[in-house]
Motif scaffolding. Structure first.
Motif, short mmCIF file in Angstrom:
data_model
loop_
_atom_site.label_atom_id
_atom_site.label_comp_id
_atom_site.label_asym_id
_atom_site.label_seq_id
_atom_site.Cartn_x
_atom_site.Cartn_y
_atom_site.Cartn_z
N UNK A 11 0.84 -1.18 0.00
CA UNK A 11 0.00 0.00 0.00
C UNK A 11 0.88 1.24 0.00
N UNK A 12 0.29 2.38 -0.29
CA UNK A 12 1.06 3.59 -0.52
C UNK A 12 1.64 4.17 0.77
N UNK A 13 2.66 4.99 0.61
CA UNK A 13 3.30 5.68 1.71
C UNK A 13 2.38 6.76 2.25
N UNK A 14 2.46 7.05 3.54
CA UNK A 14 1.55 8.03 4.14
C UNK A 14 1.52 9.39 3.45
N UNK A 15 2.64 9.90 2.98
CA UNK A 15 2.61 11.23 2.37
C UNK A 15 1.90 11.23 1.01
N UNK A 16 1.80 10.06 0.38
CA UNK A 16 1.11 9.96 -0.90
C UNK A 16 -0.37 9.63 -0.74
N UNK A 17 -0.74 9.08 0.40
CA UNK A 17 -2.09 8.59 0.61
C UNK A 17 -3.16 9.65 0.36
N UNK A 22 -7.63 11.48 -3.04
CA UNK A 22 -8.32 12.57 -3.74
C UNK A 22 -8.44 12.24 -5.23
N UNK A 23 -7.40 11.67 -5.80
CA UNK A 23 -7.44 11.32 -7.22
C UNK A 23 -8.43 10.20 -7.47
N UNK A 24 -8.48 9.21 -6.58
CA UNK A 24 -9.44 8.13 -6.71
C UNK A 24 -10.87 8.66 -6.67
N UNK A 25 -11.11 9.63 -5.78
CA UNK A 25 -12.42 10.27 -5.69
C UNK A 25 -12.76 11.01 -6.98
N UNK A 37 -4.68 16.85 -12.71
CA UNK A 37 -3.89 17.74 -11.85
C UNK A 37 -3.27 16.95 -10.69
N UNK A 38 -4.03 16.03 -10.13
CA UNK A 38 -3.51 15.22 -9.03
C UNK A 38 -2.45 14.24 -9.53
#
Length: 69
Positions: A11-17, A22-25, A37-38
């Protein structure tokens, strides 16, 4: 649903989460402008994102830096 690294299946690193969420949304809401943009912001953070069947797959790269950003 978690976003998963293409190569390590981690799973992704905390700073990328937050940015990946937001991009998934944005993808779920068919907001292509925000999603793009994301994707650019993730690139600056050193993450390359690929979409496959409405799912994000990512991998780490080197962050973009310097005068070209």
């Amino acid at each position: 649903m978690l976003d998963t690294c293409v190569f390590t299946r981690r799973t992704c690193r905390p700073r990328h989460t937050p940015t990946l969420r937001a991009r998934r949304r944005a993808l779920a809401e068919n907001d292509d402008t925000d999603a793009e943009q994301l994707r650019t912001e993730l690139g600056r953070l050193g993450v390359v994102v690929r979409d496959e069947h409405k799912r994000q797959q990512w991998r780490r790269t080197r962050p973009i830096s310097g005068p070209h950003t």
